[in-house]
Design an enzyme around this catalytic site. Structure first.
Site, mmCIF file in Angstrom:
data_model
loop_
_atom_site.group_PDB
_atom_site.id
_atom_site.type_symbol
_atom_site.label_atom_id
_atom_site.label_comp_id
_atom_site.label_asym_id
_atom_site.label_seq_id
_atom_site.Cartn_x
_atom_site.Cartn_y
_atom_site.Cartn_z
ATOM 1 N N LYS A 51 -74.619 -75.749 62.633
ATOM 2 C CA LYS A 51 -74.288 -75.451 61.243
ATOM 3 C C LYS A 51 -72.808 -75.115 61.146
ATOM 4 O O LYS A 51 -72.139 -74.890 62.147
ATOM 5 C CB LYS A 51 -75.133 -74.295 60.717
ATOM 6 C CG LYS A 51 -74.840 -72.964 61.402
ATOM 7 C CD LYS A 51 -75.683 -71.853 60.812
ATOM 8 C CE LYS A 51 -75.287 -70.512 61.408
ATOM 9 N NZ LYS A 51 -75.983 -69.403 60.774
ATOM 10 N N MET A 78 -74.126 -84.133 61.154
ATOM 11 C CA MET A 78 -75.250 -83.620 61.931
ATOM 12 C C MET A 78 -75.337 -82.094 61.940
ATOM 13 O O MET A 78 -75.722 -81.488 62.931
ATOM 14 C CB MET A 78 -75.166 -84.151 63.367
ATOM 15 C CG MET A 78 -75.136 -85.669 63.445
ATOM 16 S SD MET A 78 -76.575 -86.450 62.701
ATOM 17 C CE MET A 78 -77.834 -85.935 63.837
ATOM 18 N N ARG A 79 -75.016 -81.487 60.822
ATOM 19 C CA ARG A 79 -75.119 -80.033 60.720
ATOM 20 C C ARG A 79 -76.027 -79.670 59.556
ATOM 21 O O ARG A 79 -76.061 -80.360 58.538
ATOM 22 C CB ARG A 79 -73.751 -79.396 60.545
ATOM 23 C CG ARG A 79 -72.897 -79.617 61.787
ATOM 24 C CD ARG A 79 -71.610 -78.878 61.740
ATOM 25 N NE ARG A 79 -70.799 -79.277 62.866
ATOM 26 C CZ ARG A 79 -70.791 -78.654 64.045
ATOM 27 N NH1 ARG A 79 -71.534 -77.602 64.240
ATOM 28 N NH2 ARG A 79 -70.029 -79.093 65.014
ATOM 29 N N ASN A 95 -78.853 -86.885 51.981
ATOM 30 C CA ASN A 95 -78.733 -87.189 53.406
ATOM 31 C C ASN A 95 -79.336 -88.563 53.653
ATOM 32 O O ASN A 95 -80.324 -88.939 53.014
ATOM 33 C CB ASN A 95 -79.488 -86.136 54.223
ATOM 34 C CG ASN A 95 -79.372 -86.385 55.717
ATOM 35 O OD1 ASN A 95 -78.320 -86.771 56.217
ATOM 36 N ND2 ASN A 95 -80.463 -86.182 56.434
ATOM 37 N N HIS A 97 -81.255 -90.382 56.463
ATOM 38 C CA HIS A 97 -81.972 -90.025 57.694
ATOM 39 C C HIS A 97 -82.641 -91.266 58.286
ATOM 40 O O HIS A 97 -83.304 -92.010 57.562
ATOM 41 C CB HIS A 97 -83.022 -88.947 57.407
ATOM 42 C CG HIS A 97 -83.708 -88.484 58.643
ATOM 43 N ND1 HIS A 97 -83.107 -87.616 59.535
ATOM 44 C CD2 HIS A 97 -84.914 -88.791 59.151
ATOM 45 C CE1 HIS A 97 -83.942 -87.409 60.544
ATOM 46 N NE2 HIS A 97 -85.039 -88.104 60.327
#
Length: 160
Positions: A51, A78-79, A95, A97
């Site tokens: 994060k 990727m956080r 996002n 994914h």
């Protein structure tokens, strides 16, 4: 980012990329954005692996506000985003994914799918909420998943 930029240029997506922010200093996306005339910046993520720390989160929020973005798109970011960031851009963060959510959330979704033995997988565009890959889906696209691809490579277009 490249596919999004190209779709915007062809007007397949009715949008413009205002800014590319990245938490990896030497990421190719920064160079690729600049080559296309898109402002691109590295912002150090801080001390945490998964994060942004508070200072980094504030820097991301400020840069996005300065660029007057309407929608923040996490394409390879990727956080986990939480708290202040999601409040600042409420219902305006999506996002991309690499699985058909809710199957295979989190990291290395393509590897999870391969290990599970699925024959069909895909991609989900979803709104970001406080969870991990748990927000409401906007779009999903299926594709065949060929076992011939090993865990070292996740092809952008299976079957090529």
């Amino acid at each position: 980012m490249l596919a999004i930029a190209e779709a915007c240029a062809r007007r397949e997506i009715a949008a413009d990329i205002a800014l590319v922010l990245c938490d990896v200093a030497d990421a190719g996306i920064l160079r690729q954005a600049r080559e296309r005339g898109i402002p691109a910046e590295y912002i150090a993520p801080g001390q945490f692996r998964t994060k942004l720390d508070e200072a980094a989160e504030q820097a991301y929020i400020q840069r996005l506000r300065d660029a007057e973005v309407d929608l923040a798109v996490m394409a390879g970011f990727m956080r986990i985003l939480k708290g202040e960031f999601l409040r600042a851009f409420s219902s305006r963060v999506v996002n991309i994914h690499p699985s058909l959510l809710p199957a295979f959330p989190g990291l290395e979704a393509w590897k999870q799918a391969l290990d599970y033995g699925v024959k069909v997988t895909g991609c989900t565009v979803h709104f970001v909420d406080q969870g991990v890959d748990s927000g409401p889906s906007s779009r999903r696209k299926r594709c065949d998943f060929a076992r011939r691809y090993g865990c070292d490579i996740a092809p952008a277009h299976p079957g090529m």
